[in-house]
Design an enzyme around this catalytic site. Structure first.
Site, mmCIF file in Angstrom:
data_model
loop_
_atom_site.group_PDB
_atom_site.id
_atom_site.type_symbol
_atom_site.label_atom_id
_atom_site.label_comp_id
_atom_site.label_asym_id
_atom_site.label_seq_id
_atom_site.Cartn_x
_atom_site.Cartn_y
_atom_site.Cartn_z
ATOM 1 N N ALA A 90 39.661 -28.781 -3.345
ATOM 2 C CA ALA A 90 38.814 -29.639 -4.165
ATOM 3 C C ALA A 90 39.417 -31.034 -4.225
ATOM 4 O O ALA A 90 40.637 -31.191 -4.259
ATOM 5 C CB ALA A 90 38.675 -29.063 -5.565
ATOM 6 N N ASP A 106 37.101 -26.885 -7.966
ATOM 7 C CA ASP A 106 37.841 -27.095 -9.220
ATOM 8 C C ASP A 106 38.904 -28.131 -8.962
ATOM 9 O O ASP A 106 39.750 -27.939 -8.091
ATOM 10 C CB ASP A 106 38.564 -25.802 -9.643
ATOM 11 C CG ASP A 106 37.598 -24.720 -10.047
ATOM 12 O OD1 ASP A 106 36.712 -25.004 -10.855
ATOM 13 O OD2 ASP A 106 37.748 -23.590 -9.529
ATOM 14 N N PHE A 111 45.509 -14.368 -8.778
ATOM 15 C CA PHE A 111 44.200 -14.857 -8.327
ATOM 16 C C PHE A 111 43.091 -14.401 -9.272
ATOM 17 O O PHE A 111 42.190 -15.151 -9.591
ATOM 18 C CB PHE A 111 43.874 -14.317 -6.944
ATOM 19 C CG PHE A 111 44.595 -15.002 -5.826
ATOM 20 C CD1 PHE A 111 45.326 -16.173 -6.038
ATOM 21 C CD2 PHE A 111 44.550 -14.481 -4.544
ATOM 22 C CE1 PHE A 111 45.995 -16.795 -5.004
ATOM 23 C CE2 PHE A 111 45.213 -15.107 -3.506
ATOM 24 C CZ PHE A 111 45.940 -16.260 -3.731
ATOM 25 N N SER A 118 32.395 -11.532 8.509
ATOM 26 C CA SER A 118 32.886 -12.902 8.630
ATOM 27 C C SER A 118 34.272 -12.936 7.996
ATOM 28 O O SER A 118 34.600 -12.079 7.168
ATOM 29 C CB SER A 118 31.935 -13.896 7.961
ATOM 30 O OG SER A 118 31.631 -13.479 6.652
ATOM 31 N N HIS A 139 32.215 -10.279 3.940
ATOM 32 C CA HIS A 139 33.035 -11.471 4.160
ATOM 33 C C HIS A 139 34.450 -11.158 3.675
ATOM 34 O O HIS A 139 34.635 -10.847 2.492
ATOM 35 C CB HIS A 139 32.432 -12.641 3.369
ATOM 36 C CG HIS A 139 33.164 -13.937 3.523
ATOM 37 N ND1 HIS A 139 33.008 -14.765 4.621
ATOM 38 C CD2 HIS A 139 34.059 -14.566 2.709
ATOM 39 C CE1 HIS A 139 33.758 -15.852 4.474
ATOM 40 N NE2 HIS A 139 34.411 -15.753 3.324
ATOM 41 N N GLU A 156 37.454 -15.368 6.271
ATOM 42 C CA GLU A 156 37.790 -16.643 5.648
ATOM 43 C C GLU A 156 39.284 -16.948 5.803
ATOM 44 O O GLU A 156 40.124 -16.064 5.642
ATOM 45 C CB GLU A 156 37.437 -16.590 4.154
ATOM 46 C CG GLU A 156 37.740 -17.896 3.425
ATOM 47 C CD GLU A 156 37.141 -17.902 2.027
ATOM 48 O OE1 GLU A 156 35.968 -17.542 1.860
ATOM 49 O OE2 GLU A 156 37.891 -18.277 1.110
HETATM 50 P P1 FAD Z 1 28.677 -24.158 -9.432
HETATM 51 O O1 FAD Z 1 27.681 -23.279 -8.786
HETATM 52 O O2 FAD Z 1 28.338 -25.590 -9.600
HETATM 53 O O3 FAD Z 1 29.018 -23.512 -10.855
HETATM 54 C C1 FAD Z 1 30.135 -23.967 -11.598
HETATM 55 C C2 FAD Z 1 29.939 -23.651 -13.071
HETATM 56 O O4 FAD Z 1 28.921 -24.503 -13.615
HETATM 57 C C3 FAD Z 1 29.459 -22.217 -13.345
HETATM 58 O O5 FAD Z 1 30.053 -21.801 -14.547
HETATM 59 C C4 FAD Z 1 27.956 -22.367 -13.514
HETATM 60 O O6 FAD Z 1 27.415 -21.344 -14.344
HETATM 61 C C5 FAD Z 1 27.855 -23.737 -14.169
HETATM 62 N N1 FAD Z 1 26.630 -24.468 -13.833
HETATM 63 C C6 FAD Z 1 26.082 -24.649 -12.613
HETATM 64 N N2 FAD Z 1 24.983 -25.415 -12.693
HETATM 65 C C7 FAD Z 1 24.827 -25.722 -14.001
HETATM 66 C C8 FAD Z 1 23.901 -26.517 -14.741
HETATM 67 N N3 FAD Z 1 22.879 -27.140 -14.124
HETATM 68 N N4 FAD Z 1 24.069 -26.655 -16.079
HETATM 69 C C9 FAD Z 1 25.107 -26.039 -16.720
HETATM 70 N N5 FAD Z 1 26.036 -25.273 -16.066
HETATM 71 C C10 FAD Z 1 25.896 -25.128 -14.730
HETATM 72 N N6 FAD Z 1 37.050 -23.587 -4.236
HETATM 73 C C11 FAD Z 1 37.609 -24.606 -3.521
HETATM 74 O O7 FAD Z 1 38.156 -25.547 -4.105
HETATM 75 N N7 FAD Z 1 37.581 -24.610 -2.143
HETATM 76 C C12 FAD Z 1 36.985 -23.635 -1.432
HETATM 77 O O8 FAD Z 1 36.968 -23.676 -0.210
HETATM 78 C C13 FAD Z 1 36.364 -22.565 -2.166
HETATM 79 N N8 FAD Z 1 35.706 -21.578 -1.509
HETATM 80 C C14 FAD Z 1 35.044 -20.611 -2.226
HETATM 81 C C15 FAD Z 1 34.298 -19.658 -1.534
HETATM 82 C C16 FAD Z 1 33.615 -18.664 -2.220
HETATM 83 C C17 FAD Z 1 32.796 -17.658 -1.456
HETATM 84 C C18 FAD Z 1 33.695 -18.597 -3.648
HETATM 85 C C19 FAD Z 1 32.997 -17.513 -4.400
HETATM 86 C C20 FAD Z 1 34.433 -19.553 -4.344
HETATM 87 C C21 FAD Z 1 35.102 -20.576 -3.648
HETATM 88 N N9 FAD Z 1 35.822 -21.571 -4.298
HETATM 89 C C22 FAD Z 1 36.414 -22.581 -3.595
HETATM 90 C C23 FAD Z 1 35.947 -21.560 -5.776
HETATM 91 C C24 FAD Z 1 34.873 -22.446 -6.456
HETATM 92 O O9 FAD Z 1 35.024 -23.788 -6.064
HETATM 93 C C25 FAD Z 1 35.059 -22.306 -7.960
HETATM 94 O O10 FAD Z 1 34.691 -21.013 -8.372
HETATM 95 C C26 FAD Z 1 34.357 -23.366 -8.793
HETATM 96 O O11 FAD Z 1 34.819 -23.253 -10.147
HETATM 97 C C27 FAD Z 1 32.849 -23.230 -8.864
HETATM 98 O O12 FAD Z 1 32.262 -23.627 -7.706
HETATM 99 P P2 FAD Z 1 30.692 -23.297 -7.474
HETATM 100 O O13 FAD Z 1 30.314 -23.898 -6.195
HETATM 101 O O14 FAD Z 1 30.423 -21.877 -7.674
HETATM 102 O O15 FAD Z 1 30.078 -24.147 -8.702
#
Ligand code: FAD
Length: 276
Positions: A42, A99, A206, A6, A256, A8
């Site tokens: 974000a 973020d 990055f 895939s 990916h 991106e």
């Molecule tokens: P989460 O899974 O919510 O985790 C965020 C943080 O919170 C982690 O440190 C986790 O350990 C902690 N956490 C989660 N749940 C809990 C809880 N219940 N209690 C306490 N702590 C908790 N960013 C963008 O803005 N746009 C994009 O399109 C984008 N695409 C991405 C694609 C991929 C494949 C990846 C790996 C990252 C991407 N990102 C993107 C970056 C991502 O948004 C950031 O890494 C962001 O900081 C975390 O998002 P997440 O969905 O992993 O968050």
């Protein structure tokens, strides 16, 4: 290579960027991707460009995954956006927290990606295949490696179908993550995210931001090349092809590519992997 791939992309900001991305996609489609995904700024900052790019990909007859970040969002806006995506024919979402740029408060009705996954499931049932992010080298803001693994498991429990990892250069971190997640019951396909190396400065920037570790020997080799971009690219192709060989040989469920809207490096890596 028999492993599904895939690709991106990010939504281009200029008409020239839109044209260049169209050409990139056409070059990459010959590898018959399982889907192509489009990132989402974000706070919804790129929503129009993201949705437009997703629409174009679907119009080209290729499955598209829309990234979707929930930080700062309300249930009502997410509900509306999900309806738009469904009407467009989108079947796959990469559900993220995202973020916000510094200076923005978190706000919104979603705290973590697991909240978004649960909301998408409760609102739309099985309409979407939901991907989530995974961090073999641990998310930079997590309290501990264990807490991060549990956060990943919570996303799977909330209804994620599969995951894509942050990029990494150490395959052992990936294998360990998959084993540990599986032990916690998070037994979904975890597809490694692969970042081709084409520029040292970009990679260092990055990696510092997202917490991906550049092994010392790779960092030193890249530094040693200075401005010699040909050597950086050549070295990068060797390193990333070797990583993909290691992963594919171990039977990963897919690869990916973070293409950065460029076709050349991904195409060359896939060409080198063809005999596999
Ligand atoms: P989460 O899974 O919510 O985790 C965020 C943080 O919170 C982690 O440190 C986790 O350990 C902690 N956490 C989660 N749940 C809990 C809880 N219940 N209690 C306490 N702590 C908790 N960013 C963008 O803005 N746009 C994009 O399109 C984008 N695409 C991405 C694609 C991929 C494949 C990846 C790996 C990252 C991407 N990102 C993107 C970056 C991502 O948004 C950031 O890494 C962001 O900081 C975390 O998002 P997440 O969905 O992993 O968050």
């Amino acid at each position: 290579m028999n492993v599904p791939v895939s690709f991106e992309f990010f939504p281009p900001k200029t008409p020239d960027g839109v044209e260049k991305l169209r050409a990139t996609r056409q070059a990459l489609y010959r590898h018959q991707p399982e889907f192509c995904s489009v990132t989402f700024g974000a706070g919804g900052s790129t929503q129009e460009g993201t949705f437009q790019t997703v629409k174009e990909i679907l119009g080209e007859g290729v499955a598209a995954a829309c990234h979707f970040s929930c930080v700062g969002a309300t249930k009502s806006t997410v509900r509306q956006q999900l309806a738009v995506l469904q009407a467009m024919g989108v079947k796959r979402i990469v559900a993220l927290r995202g973020d916000l740029p510094s200076g923005y408060g978190m706000g919104g009705e979603f705290h973590y990606a697991s909240d978004l996954v649960a909301f998408i499931r409760s609102e739309t049932g099985a309409a979407f295949h939901i991907e989530v992010a995974a961090y073999p080298e641990i998310h930079p803001q997590s309290k501990s490696a264990d807490a991060d693994l549990k956060a990943f498991a919570a996303k799977v429990k909330a209804g994620a179908n599969s995951a894509i990892t942050q990029y990494f250069f150490n395959a052992d971190a990936y294998f360990r993550f998959v084993d540990d997640a599986s032990r916690l019951g998070a037994d979904v396909p975890v597809v490694p995210g692969i970042m081709p190396i084409t520029s040292s400065t970009q990679l260092m920037r990055f990696s510092d931001a997202c917490g991906a570790e550049i092994p010392r020997w790779i960092r030193l080799r890249l530094q040693g090349f200075g401005d010699d971009t040909a050597s950086i690219k050549s070295f990068g192709l060797d390193v990333i092809t070797d990583l993909c060989v290691q992963l594919c040989t171990a039977g990963v469920p897919g690869i990916h590519f973070y293409t950065m809207n460029q076709a050349a490096a991904t195409t060359e890596i896939l060409r080198r992997l063809t005999p596999l």
